[in-house]
Design an enzyme around this catalytic site. Structure first.
Site, mmCIF file in Angstrom:
data_model
loop_
_atom_site.group_PDB
_atom_site.id
_atom_site.type_symbol
_atom_site.label_atom_id
_atom_site.label_comp_id
_atom_site.label_asym_id
_atom_site.label_seq_id
_atom_site.Cartn_x
_atom_site.Cartn_y
_atom_site.Cartn_z
ATOM 1 N N ASP A 131 2.104 -1.661 -4.299
ATOM 2 C CA ASP A 131 0.177 -1.448 -4.455
ATOM 3 C C ASP A 131 -0.259 -2.167 -5.233
ATOM 4 O O ASP A 131 0.908 -2.899 -6.105
ATOM 5 C CB ASP A 131 0.875 -0.051 -4.811
ATOM 6 C CG ASP A 131 -0.717 0.873 -4.199
ATOM 7 O OD1 ASP A 131 -1.621 0.211 -4.220
ATOM 8 O OD2 ASP A 131 -0.874 1.279 -2.686
ATOM 9 N N GLY A 155 0.868 -1.296 0.002
ATOM 10 C CA GLY A 155 -0.315 -0.225 -0.033
ATOM 11 C C GLY A 155 0.847 1.453 -0.084
ATOM 12 O O GLY A 155 0.880 2.235 0.815
ATOM 13 N N TYR A 206 -14.711 -0.717 9.312
ATOM 14 C CA TYR A 206 -13.835 -0.468 9.564
ATOM 15 C C TYR A 206 -12.845 -0.791 11.000
ATOM 16 O O TYR A 206 -12.198 -0.997 11.221
ATOM 17 C CB TYR A 206 -13.368 1.236 8.952
ATOM 18 C CG TYR A 206 -12.017 1.366 8.807
ATOM 19 C CD1 TYR A 206 -11.030 1.489 8.902
ATOM 20 C CD2 TYR A 206 -11.677 3.077 10.011
ATOM 21 C CE1 TYR A 206 -9.526 1.591 7.963
ATOM 22 C CE2 TYR A 206 -10.666 3.095 9.896
ATOM 23 C CZ TYR A 206 -9.537 2.597 9.756
ATOM 24 O OH TYR A 206 -7.725 3.270 8.975
ATOM 25 N N GLN A 253 -1.725 7.687 0.647
ATOM 26 C CA GLN A 253 -1.786 8.589 1.544
ATOM 27 C C GLN A 253 -0.016 8.697 2.511
ATOM 28 O O GLN A 253 0.609 9.289 2.550
ATOM 29 C CB GLN A 253 -2.550 9.542 2.692
ATOM 30 C CG GLN A 253 -2.447 10.711 2.703
ATOM 31 C CD GLN A 253 -3.996 11.146 4.384
ATOM 32 O OE1 GLN A 253 -4.079 10.117 4.327
ATOM 33 N NE2 GLN A 253 -3.564 12.524 3.808
ATOM 34 N N ILE A 262 -2.374 -7.852 -2.436
ATOM 35 C CA ILE A 262 -2.052 -8.966 -1.132
ATOM 36 C C ILE A 262 -3.090 -9.791 -0.703
ATOM 37 O O ILE A 262 -2.454 -11.054 -0.124
ATOM 38 C CB ILE A 262 -1.535 -7.521 0.168
ATOM 39 C CG1 ILE A 262 -1.170 -8.567 1.950
ATOM 40 C CG2 ILE A 262 -3.148 -6.924 0.587
ATOM 41 C CD1 ILE A 262 -0.118 -9.151 1.012
HETATM 42 P P1 NAD Z 1 -4.820 4.826 1.637
HETATM 43 O O1 NAD Z 1 -5.973 4.073 0.998
HETATM 44 O O2 NAD Z 1 -4.340 6.616 1.146
HETATM 45 O O3 NAD Z 1 -3.398 4.220 0.811
HETATM 46 C C1 NAD Z 1 -4.218 2.692 1.153
HETATM 47 C C2 NAD Z 1 -3.293 1.984 -0.327
HETATM 48 O O4 NAD Z 1 -3.582 0.718 -0.377
HETATM 49 C C3 NAD Z 1 -3.943 2.741 -1.586
HETATM 50 O O5 NAD Z 1 -2.336 3.202 -2.674
HETATM 51 C C4 NAD Z 1 -4.178 1.177 -2.519
HETATM 52 O O6 NAD Z 1 -4.106 1.266 -3.612
HETATM 53 C C5 NAD Z 1 -3.253 0.192 -1.654
HETATM 54 N N1 NAD Z 1 -4.539 -1.227 -1.566
HETATM 55 C C6 NAD Z 1 -5.454 -1.252 -2.117
HETATM 56 N N2 NAD Z 1 -6.051 -2.664 -1.664
HETATM 57 C C7 NAD Z 1 -4.550 -3.091 -2.049
HETATM 58 C C8 NAD Z 1 -4.451 -4.731 -1.996
HETATM 59 N N3 NAD Z 1 -5.684 -5.481 -2.268
HETATM 60 N N4 NAD Z 1 -2.955 -5.257 -2.726
HETATM 61 C C9 NAD Z 1 -2.599 -3.671 -2.510
HETATM 62 N N5 NAD Z 1 -2.576 -2.491 -2.503
HETATM 63 C C10 NAD Z 1 -3.588 -2.252 -1.930
HETATM 64 O O7 NAD Z 1 -4.731 4.766 3.162
HETATM 65 P P2 NAD Z 1 -3.961 5.659 4.098
HETATM 66 O O8 NAD Z 1 -4.425 6.577 4.282
HETATM 67 O O9 NAD Z 1 -2.528 5.421 2.785
HETATM 68 O O10 NAD Z 1 -3.749 4.535 5.163
HETATM 69 C C11 NAD Z 1 -2.773 3.469 5.176
HETATM 70 C C12 NAD Z 1 -3.099 3.202 6.239
HETATM 71 O O11 NAD Z 1 -3.011 3.358 7.743
HETATM 72 C C13 NAD Z 1 -4.425 1.376 6.786
HETATM 73 O O12 NAD Z 1 -4.020 0.901 7.544
HETATM 74 C C14 NAD Z 1 -4.995 3.144 7.515
HETATM 75 O O13 NAD Z 1 -5.901 2.133 7.806
HETATM 76 C C15 NAD Z 1 -4.622 3.355 8.489
HETATM 77 N N6 NAD Z 1 -4.607 4.740 9.085
HETATM 78 C C16 NAD Z 1 -4.806 5.530 8.099
HETATM 79 C C17 NAD Z 1 -5.103 7.260 8.471
HETATM 80 C C18 NAD Z 1 -5.104 8.035 8.113
HETATM 81 O O14 NAD Z 1 -5.884 9.555 8.294
HETATM 82 N N7 NAD Z 1 -5.126 8.944 6.706
HETATM 83 C C19 NAD Z 1 -5.574 6.567 10.252
HETATM 84 C C20 NAD Z 1 -5.610 5.704 10.634
HETATM 85 C C21 NAD Z 1 -5.335 4.919 10.079
#
Ligand code: NAD
Length: 316
Positions: free
Chosen positions: A34, A8, A141, A12, A53
């Site tokens: 990714d 991933g 979630y 972000q 994944i």
């Molecule tokens: P995001 O949605 O921006 O990024 C997730 C990435 O995972 C994307 O690039 C997507 O293409 C990739 N992805 C999705 N399905 C996939 C798969 N099957 N195989 C491989 N890659 C895949 O999310 P983020 O904000 O970067 O969050 C990352 C982690 O941090 C997550 O687990 C999220 O729950 C956690 N998190 C984020 C926040 C936040 O505010 N951004 C807050 C709390 C927790």
């Protein structure tokens, strides 16, 4: 030397974590992965693998090909998107974690997996939310993150898997756009202010949520992964905090830079999710056990976002 796979990496958090780890450990040691055929531009100067994944075989081929010793598993369906397709969110968030934890039994030295403040629910104490408290999340979630935390502790206790985790608040950064969470407004609002447009916020003006600037989140993640195992006393996931603010408060801070910036409020289904989450977090265990400290408050966050976005944003 450790070889690290980021799953991933184009999201972000993944974008910024990959860039920082490459800076600290050398570009060739950090393999970004990714769903995309090719990496996003910011990550194009280092190793990249296309990986879904959910495909275990591809995951194991990549582990072997690069002699991976650590995995940062960031892929997930986030809070707002999860409510639109709950079964898919559960499937992706759970099955992918179990695939990575299984690999931790014999192939990996360390695993990082993020949790979230979404593990808390409407019955949780809202202020200074403790590490251990009532946890009855009402989003798919949150349910998946809480179950994931239990699995992480289970794999540590029963199989000795060195898995580490943080409960992030809403993350705010300028290098990559957010991927469908309830705190996304706190990134979107800067983009609108800078291009001189009005912003319609999907949360009400007084909704206070815990938030964190991306540099602090990346630092916390790497600090936790680098600290000695005996300092990691929590094997579910650590509370982690920095600041809390409402849409109204961040608007006032942005208006110090853009006095004419206007925000209207039109709460949608995400309001209910936000209402079920804490307003502030007690992260004293992280601060005591492995010296967690944040650097950015609302003022510093606002200045940094504006300064950097002004240089990178694409004006229509
Ligand atoms: P995001 O949605 O921006 O990024 C997730 C990435 O995972 C994307 O690039 C997507 O293409 C990739 N992805 C999705 N399905 C996939 C798969 N099957 N195989 C491989 N890659 C895949 O999310 P983020 O904000 O970067 O969050 C990352 C982690 O941090 C997550 O687990 C999220 O729950 C956690 N998190 C984020 C926040 C936040 O505010 N951004 C807050 C709390 C927790």
């Amino acid at each position: 030397m450790d070889k690290i796979l980021i799953i991933g990496a184009c999201g972000q958090l993944g974008t910024e974590l990959t860039l920082k780890l490459r800076e600290l450990k050398g570009t060739e040691s950090i393999i970004a992965s990714d769903l995309l055929d090719d990496p996003i531009d910011l990550l194009s100067d280092g190793p990249y693998e296309k990986l879904n994944i959910m495909n275990k075989e591809s995951f194991h081929i990549i582990l072997e090909k690069h002699n991976i010793t650590q995995v940062y598993h960031l892929a997930a369906v986030l809070s707002a998107k999860g409510e639109q397709n709950p079964h898919f969110a559960w499937q992706l968030n759970m099955e992918s974690l179990l695939t990575v934890l299984e690999a931790g039994k014999d192939k990996l030295k360390k695993i990082y997996w993020p949790s979230s403040i979404a593990v808390f629910g409407p019955d949780t104490p809202k202020e200074n939310t403790p590490q251990n408290t009532v946890m009855a999340p009402n989003t798919v979630y949150g349910i998946s993150k809480l179950a994931g935390e239990r699995w992480c502790e289970y794999y540590f206790e029963n199989y000795g898997v060195d898995v580490r985790s943080l409960r992030y608040p809403g993350l705010i950064g300028y290098k990559a756009l957010p991927g469908g969470g309830t705190t996304d407004y706190a990134v979107d609002i800067f983009h609108k202010a800078i291009v001189g447009e009005k912003y319609e916020c999907f949360l009400s003006e007084d909704t206070i949520l815990p938030m964190m600037y991306m540099d602090d989140a990346v630092k916390a993640t790497i600090d936790l992964m680098e600290t000695d195992a005996e300092n990691v006393k929590i094997r579910s996931s650590h509370n982690l905090g920095a600041m809390s603010f409402s849409p109204k408060e961040i608007t006032i801070e942005i208006q110090k830079h853009y006095p004419d910036f206007e925000v209207t409020y039109n709460p949608d289904f995400r309001q209910k999710i936000a209402d079920s989450w804490p307003g502030s977090i007690d992260d004293s265990a992280a601060r005591n056990d492995w010296n967690w400290q944040h650097s950015f408050g609302l003022k510093e966050l606002t200045e940094t976002m504006i300064t950097n976005l002004k240089d990178t944003i694409v004006f229509d």
